[in-house]
Design an enzyme around this catalytic site. Structure first.
Site, mmCIF file in Angstrom:
data_model
loop_
_atom_site.group_PDB
_atom_site.id
_atom_site.type_symbol
_atom_site.label_atom_id
_atom_site.label_comp_id
_atom_site.label_asym_id
_atom_site.label_seq_id
_atom_site.Cartn_x
_atom_site.Cartn_y
_atom_site.Cartn_z
ATOM 1 N N MET A 1 -6.682 8.766 10.508
ATOM 2 C CA MET A 1 -6.950 9.810 9.230
ATOM 3 C C MET A 1 -7.792 10.890 9.601
ATOM 4 O O MET A 1 -8.621 11.224 9.076
ATOM 5 C CB MET A 1 -7.547 8.931 8.147
ATOM 6 C CG MET A 1 -6.478 8.107 7.620
ATOM 7 S SD MET A 1 -4.868 8.768 6.887
ATOM 8 C CE MET A 1 -4.079 7.160 6.626
ATOM 9 N N ASP B 1 0.823 -1.146 0.044
ATOM 10 C CA ASP B 1 -0.050 -0.069 0.057
ATOM 11 C C ASP B 1 1.074 1.244 0.017
ATOM 12 O O ASP B 1 2.110 1.306 0.095
ATOM 13 C CB ASP B 1 -0.858 -0.101 1.276
ATOM 14 C CG ASP B 1 -2.210 -0.774 1.186
ATOM 15 O OD1 ASP B 1 -2.370 -1.067 -0.083
ATOM 16 O OD2 ASP B 1 -2.752 -1.563 2.033
ATOM 17 N N LYS C 1 -3.322 3.606 -2.855
ATOM 18 C CA LYS C 1 -4.349 4.440 -3.008
ATOM 19 C C LYS C 1 -4.240 5.742 -2.474
ATOM 20 O O LYS C 1 -4.396 5.890 -1.492
ATOM 21 C CB LYS C 1 -5.736 3.925 -2.452
ATOM 22 C CG LYS C 1 -6.102 2.441 -3.029
ATOM 23 C CD LYS C 1 -7.399 2.011 -2.152
ATOM 24 C CE LYS C 1 -7.476 0.465 -2.545
ATOM 25 N NZ LYS C 1 -8.542 -0.324 -1.673
#
Lengths: 242, 242
Positions: free
Chosen positions: A166, A31, A53
């Site tokens: 996040m 990732d 991503k």
């Protein structure tokens, strides 16, 4: 086939079992937030495939990742799917597992150190504190952006610490929700950006100064935002909470 | 001086950094649930000191542990304080850190894989599932034994999974609280005892069959009890919840 938690990023916070799977790997799918040093644990000739991503820019759609895992593991190659932190916490592995199950490909899940643990250790403290913070809630910025604040903020109670993963993108809504719930004085906020990395940034504030603090500290995601409502602090001058 | 998370018990779920501190250690203070194999990572001549606490039988009082850490680290010996799981999660490290701070002895906290991550991976699943379980609550059996059930059960909401550490002792109260809140049908229960060990036991049930399930499965602590209320399941036939 192994889904491996890489830990918070730095090379030496992966588990021994995770490191061993990397050392045995033929192919690694990794990732966006994986530190390149973690990949150095794998043999030089192992194939490294970036499927990261970035927000708003999906490099590999989820379906393509799932299909590739099934295809390559199905050929008998030793595949590691490397995820940040713990693969069980906000890592969106369900679709990959479903595809492996459907193709009858066996897999193991190797847990890792989740970002909240890494961030708390980096602050030199603990996620829970007996008698003060006996409950820990893990949530995401996505949840905290929820228009209906009553839902998530009801889980913040005296004696609770909430770690918002996040969380920077949801900072405006978080501050608003805390102030509207009358929790400006009761809830302290700690933010750790890029925990355990060389460019780690930390900051401490209250709801009313959250946006300003983020701006002046130059904090951005990946970041954990801790909201702490200690057992001793009771709520004052607030409207009824949902 | 390092406070090190050993992970869930088995030798290879400690982090590389944790293993390295063990390899460099002169003295190791370890708890009751540490697998002896983890200690094998340390040099043969390192001193291993058992300070475990069995329930109802405190081998070493906390103050004695804190004093010993300060005394031995203060002599310049390399000390590892080895804790199960992640030192930040229900590991009661605050008193030790306070003593080290008071004696001006520097220390680092090395995070570990917490028991909930290990138990979830052992079940072949994930702690959070996007759209179904977006929030994770970590609590202890001690909290769930609280006479005032309204406090902790209010944190169980649609889209939430709650992991109750050392949950077996609070099973009767947990079942009662779930049934009284009208959550028998909405909330599924998974229990993992001794996750990732050779004698791991798992079971699945609902509130009404929880006590019977624990008895017939022979499940005891250390165990994680997962209460899962998926986003899609709405509450029916229930009184108002606190």
């Amino acid at each position: 086939m192994a889904l491996v938690g890489a830990g918070p990023g730095c090379k030496d916070l992966i588990t021994l079992r995770g490191a061993q799977r990397l050392q045995e790997a033929d192919v690694i799918f990794f990732d966006r937030l994986i530190d390149p040093e973690v990949l150095d644990l794998a043999p030089a000739n192992a194939k490294r495939i970036y499927v990261g991503k970035a927000p708003g820019c999906h490099h590999w759609p989820q379906e393509k990742i799932s299909q590739a895992l099934v295809a390559i593991a199905g050929q008998g190659q030793r595949v590691v799917r490397l995820k940040c932190g713990d693969p069980g916490v906000f890592a969106r592995g369900a679709e990959e597992i479903d595809a492996l199950d459907a193709a009858d490909i066996p897999y193991e899940i190797i847990p890792g150190v989740t970002a909240a643990s890494a961030a708390s250790a980096a602050l030199g403290g603990f996620l829970t504190e007996r008698g003060t913070c006996d409950t820990l809630v893990l949530a995401t910025g996505q949840t905290a952006k929820d228009a209906d604040n009553a839902n998530w903020i009801a889980q913040l109670q005296p004696g609770t610490r909430m770690a918002i993963y996040m969380g920077v993108g949801a900072a405006a809504n978080t501050a608003k929700a805390l102030i509207e719930a009358g929790l400006e004085k009761q809830v302290s906020i700690d933010i750790v950006s890029r925990a355990q990395q060389s460019d780690q940034v930390t900051a401490k504030c209250r709801a009313s100064t959250l946006l300003e603090t983020i701006e002046t500290s130059g904090i951005s995601n990946p970041a954990i935002m801790f909201l702490t409502w200690p057992q001793s602090a009771t709520k004052v001058n607030s409207p009824q909470r949902g």
